[in-house]
Design an enzyme around this catalytic site. Structure first.
Site, PDB file in Angstrom:
ATOM      1  N   GLU A 275       0.834  -1.214   0.000  1.00 49.33           N
ATOM      2  CA  GLU A 275       0.000   0.000   0.000  1.00 49.33           C
ATOM      3  C   GLU A 275       0.862   1.256   0.000  1.00 49.33           C
ATOM      4  O   GLU A 275       0.695   2.121   0.860  1.00 49.33           O
ATOM      5  CB  GLU A 275      -0.893   0.021   1.253  1.00 49.33           C
ATOM      6  CG  GLU A 275      -1.808  -1.175   1.427  1.00 49.33           C
ATOM      7  CD  GLU A 275      -2.515  -1.189   2.793  1.00 49.33           C
ATOM      8  OE1 GLU A 275      -2.123  -0.409   3.683  1.00 49.33           O
ATOM      9  OE2 GLU A 275      -3.456  -1.983   2.961  1.00 49.33           O
ATOM     10  N   GLY A 277       2.170   4.945  -0.758  1.00 44.97           N
ATOM     11  CA  GLY A 277       1.635   6.222  -1.210  1.00 44.97           C
ATOM     12  C   GLY A 277       2.796   7.139  -1.551  1.00 44.97           C
ATOM     13  O   GLY A 277       3.158   7.343  -2.709  1.00 44.97           O
ATOM     14  N   ARG A 314       2.250  20.080   5.568  1.00 47.01           N
ATOM     15  CA  ARG A 314       3.269  19.221   6.194  1.00 47.01           C
ATOM     16  C   ARG A 314       4.272  19.969   7.066  1.00 47.01           C
ATOM     17  O   ARG A 314       4.586  19.511   8.167  1.00 47.01           O
ATOM     18  CB  ARG A 314       3.984  18.370   5.137  1.00 47.01           C
ATOM     19  CG  ARG A 314       3.085  17.266   4.572  1.00 47.01           C
ATOM     20  CD  ARG A 314       3.769  16.400   3.513  1.00 47.01           C
ATOM     21  NE  ARG A 314       5.202  16.341   3.617  1.00 47.01           N
ATOM     22  CZ  ARG A 314       5.892  15.578   4.474  1.00 47.01           C
ATOM     23  NH1 ARG A 314       5.266  14.754   5.278  1.00 47.01           N
ATOM     24  NH2 ARG A 314       7.204  15.618   4.509  1.00 47.01           N
ATOM     25  N   CYS A 344      -2.828  33.937   9.380  1.00 45.40           N
ATOM     26  CA  CYS A 344      -2.691  34.503  10.726  1.00 45.40           C
ATOM     27  C   CYS A 344      -2.436  33.409  11.742  1.00 45.40           C
ATOM     28  O   CYS A 344      -3.278  33.139  12.608  1.00 45.40           O
ATOM     29  CB  CYS A 344      -3.953  35.272  11.081  1.00 45.40           C
ATOM     30  SG  CYS A 344      -4.380  36.418   9.793  1.00 45.40           S
ATOM     31  N   GLU A 345      -1.311  32.727  11.612  1.00 48.38           N
ATOM     32  CA  GLU A 345      -0.899  31.697  12.563  1.00 48.38           C
ATOM     33  C   GLU A 345       0.624  31.721  12.546  1.00 48.38           C
ATOM     34  O   GLU A 345       1.225  31.717  11.460  1.00 48.38           O
ATOM     35  CB  GLU A 345      -1.300  30.283  12.088  1.00 48.38           C
ATOM     36  CG  GLU A 345      -2.757  30.048  11.843  1.00 48.38           C
ATOM     37  CD  GLU A 345      -3.493  29.508  13.053  1.00 48.38           C
ATOM     38  OE1 GLU A 345      -2.836  29.116  14.040  1.00 48.38           O
ATOM     39  OE2 GLU A 345      -4.733  29.511  13.007  1.00 48.38           O
TER      40      GLU A 345
HETATM   41  C1  LIG Z   1      -1.263   6.276   4.935  1.00 50.54           C
HETATM   42  C2  LIG Z   1      -1.356   4.811   4.734  1.00 50.54           C
HETATM   43  C3  LIG Z   1      -0.612   4.185   3.725  1.00 50.54           C
HETATM   44  C4  LIG Z   1       0.373   4.911   2.854  1.00 50.54           C
HETATM   45  O1  LIG Z   1       1.495   5.336   3.574  1.00 50.54           O
HETATM   46  P1  LIG Z   1       2.766   5.906   2.787  1.00 50.54           P
HETATM   47  O2  LIG Z   1       3.714   6.267   3.858  1.00 50.54           O
HETATM   48  O3  LIG Z   1       2.319   7.081   1.995  1.00 50.54           O
HETATM   49  O4  LIG Z   1       3.288   4.818   1.924  1.00 50.54           O
HETATM   50  C5  LIG Z   1      -0.796   2.829   3.538  1.00 50.54           C
HETATM   51  N1  LIG Z   1      -1.650   2.108   4.311  1.00 50.54           N
HETATM   52  C6  LIG Z   1      -2.374   2.684   5.298  1.00 50.54           C
HETATM   53  C7  LIG Z   1      -3.300   1.863   6.096  1.00 50.54           C
HETATM   54  C8  LIG Z   1      -2.247   4.050   5.543  1.00 50.54           C
HETATM   55  O5  LIG Z   1      -2.956   4.606   6.532  1.00 50.54           O
END
Ligand SMILES: *Cc1c(COP(=O)(O)O)cnc(C)c1O
Length: 419
Positions: A275, A277, A314, A344-345
Site C-alpha cells: 500500500e 503512497g 506538512r 494569521c498563525e
Molecule cells: C497512509 C497509509 C498508507 C500509505 O502510507 P505511505 O507512507 O504514503 O506509503 C498505507 N496504508 C495505510 C493503512 C495508511 O494509513
C-alpha cells in the site's frame, strides 16, 4: 530512482521538457505541478523490484487523490488502498468496476461499508472487533459476503515522526498482535465474513526500512498460527510506509525491502499486497509560489510568499522539511530566511532558516510535495484551493482548476436568506 523532477539548463528550470516559468505564467501561482514521467518511472521501478513476487500494488489514495493521477495508477495495473467512502468514489470515478481495492481505517461508517460491499472490493482491513461485527451485520442485510483481512498491530517502532507512526501498541490502529488470533477465530465463525488476508501498516516515511523486518517476522508467526488453526488466507498485505529523501536522508535500498519480503513471507505462497503512497508520488510534485514581500528585522528575515499552510500543511503539522529553490535566482547566499505564508498563525511556515537570495516577484519551487500536499490542503482563511498541473514531455495541462470565490461560498450562499 526517486530523483528530483527539476532540471536546470542555462539558467532555466524544467520539468521534463517544459519551462517552469511558462507554467507559472499560464496558470499563475501558487500551483502544484507534477511530472507524469516521474510517476510512471516510480511505479515501474517498484514493479520490477517485485517482479519475482506475486504481488499487487495498491496505491494509497490519501497521498494524492487527484482523478488524473488515480487514472495513471489504474492504467499501470495498480489497485488502491482507500480510507473513506469519498476515496472509494474517487477510485470508482476513474475505474467503475475496480475490484482491486482494499479499505483501511479505524472508523468505517455503515454507509461506507455498504458502498464498499456493493462495489465488491477486494478486502476490508478490519481494525477492531466491533468493526468486524458491523461488517458482518451489513453484509448479512445485503446478502453479501465481506472479504476481510485483520490489521495486526505488530508493536514495532517505525522510528518515524510520532504522528505518522502507527504500529506501536499505544496507537489507535489495528488489533494488538496478542489478540489477533482470537479475533480471526471469531471472524471464521461469522457467516457473512470470508477471511482472505492479514494486514499491517507500521507507519509512514520510514527511511531505515529495517523495522519492516520485525513486522514481517511477527506476520509470519501469526500466519503459522492461523494455519495451525485451519484458517487459510490468500494474501499478505504489508502496508505502505517506504520513505523518500526530503533532505538528503539516506534511504535503505528497495532491494533490502524486497529481500526481507522474500526471506520471511515468500514461503507461504500468498499474494503480497503493498500500500505505498508517498514512495510512488512524493517526489513527482512541486509547488510554485510567488514572493510577495521580503521582511527583514534585526534577528530574523522573512520571505512572505503567496502559498501558505492551507496549501501545504506538512511543515506546520509535522515540522516537515521541503527543499526550496528560487527559480528566479539560484545563486548562493549568506542570508537566512524563513519562508512564510500570509495566514494569521505563527505555525504558518513552509520552510525555516534557508540560505537564499529572494526578491519580490521571484518564483520559488517547494520540492517533493507530490504526497500529502494537495490532498491535505484546506480553505482556511477563505483561500481557494490551488490548481494542479501535469507535465507530460513537452506538454502541460490542468488536472484541477484553481477554485474561485463562488466555489467557496456555494454551500452557504443559498442559506443566507434563511438566517
Ligand atoms: C497512509 C497509509 C498508507 C500509505 O502510507 P505511505 O507512507 O504514503 O506509503 C498505507 N496504508 C495505510 C493503512 C495508511 O494509513
Amino acid at each position: 530512482m526517486n530523483k528530483s523532477i527539476l532540471r536546470q539548463e542555462s539558467n532555466q528550470y524544467f520539468i521534463e521538457d517544459v519551462k517552469l516559468n511558462d507554467i507559472a505564467q499560464k496558470f499563475g501561482t501558487p500551483a502544484y505541478v507534477y511530472s507524469k514521467k516521474n510517476i510512471l518511472d516510480q511505479i515501474n521501478f517498484l514493479q520490477s523490484a517485485l517482479s519475482d513476487i506475486d504481488h499487487l500494488i495498491c496505491f494509497a489514495v490519501k497521498a494524492n487523490s487527484n482523478l488524473s493521477i488515480l487514472k495513471i495508477f489504474k492504467e499501470s495495473d495498480c489497485g488502491f488502498d482507500i480510507v473513506s467512502g469519498g476515496e472509494l468514489q474517487r477510485v470508482l470515478t476513474v475505474d467503475s468496476s475496480n475490484s482491486k481495492i482494499v479499505f483501511s481505517g479505524v472508523g468505517k461508517t455503515v454507509s461506507e461499508i455498504e458502498m464498499a460491499l456493493n462495489n465488491n472490493i477486494l478486502a476490508f482491513n478490519v481494525e477492531s472487533e466491533e468493526e468486524l461485527i458491523r461488517i458482518n451485520n451489513i453484509s448479512k442485510r445485503l446478502s453479501k459476503t465481506a472479504k476481510i483481512s485483520i490489521r495486526v498491530n505488530p508493536n514495532v517502532d517505525a522510528k518515524t515522526h510520532p504522528y505518522i507512526s502507527t504500529g506501536l501498541k499505544d496507537n489507535k490502529f489495528g488489533i494488538d498482535e496478542t489478540n489477533a488470533i482470537s479475533l480471526y477465530k471469531k471472524a471464521a465463525a461469522l457467516e457473512h465474513i470470508k477471511i482472505t488476508g492479514i494486514d499491517c501498516h507500521i507507519g509512514s516515511q520510514l527511511t531505515d526500512l529495517s523495522p519492516f523486518e520485525d513486522a514481517f517476522i511477527k506476520l509470519a508467526s501469526l500466519i503459522d498460527e492461523l494455519e495451525s488453526n485451519q484458517i487459510s488466507i490468500e494474501h499478505i498485505d504489508i502496508g505502505g510506509g517506504i520513505g523518500i529523501s526530503y533532505n538528503n536522508e539516506e534511504i535503505s535500498p528497495i532491494d533490502f525491502y524486497v529481500q526481507m519480503i522474500k526471506k520471511h513471507l515468500l514461503k507461504y505462497n500468498k499474494k503480497i499486497i503493498l500500500e505505498p503512497g508517498r514512495f510512488l508520488i512524493g517526489k513527482a510534485g512541486l509547488m510554485l509560489t510567488n514572493v510577495e514581500f521580503i521582511k527583514k528585522s534585526d534577528h530574523k528575515n522573512f520571505v512572505i510568499v503567496d502559498a501558505a499552510m492551507n496549501d501545504l500543511m506538512r511543515p506546520s503539522l509535522y515540522n516537515a522539511f521541503h527543499e526550496v529553490i528560487n527559480l528566479s535566482n539560484s545563486k548562493e547566499s549568506n542570508d537566512s530566511f524563513d519562508i512564510v505564508g500570509p495566514i494569521c498563525e505563527t505555525g504558518d511556515f513552509l520552510a525555516k532558516e534557508r540560505y537564499m537570495h529572494a526578491n519580490q516577484g521571484d518564483i520559488l519551487a517547494i520540492m517533493d510535495v507530490g504526497a500529502y500536499g494537495f490532498s491535505m490542503s484546506s480553505n482556511y482563511n477563505t483561500r481557494p484551493r490551488i490548481p494542479e498541473i501535469m507535465v507530460d514531455q513537452d506538454n502541460f495541462y490542468l488536472i484541477r482548476e484553481r477554485e474561485n470565490f463562488s466555489d467557496l461560498i456555494a454551500h452557504e450562499e443559498k442559506l443566507l436568506e434563511r438566517s
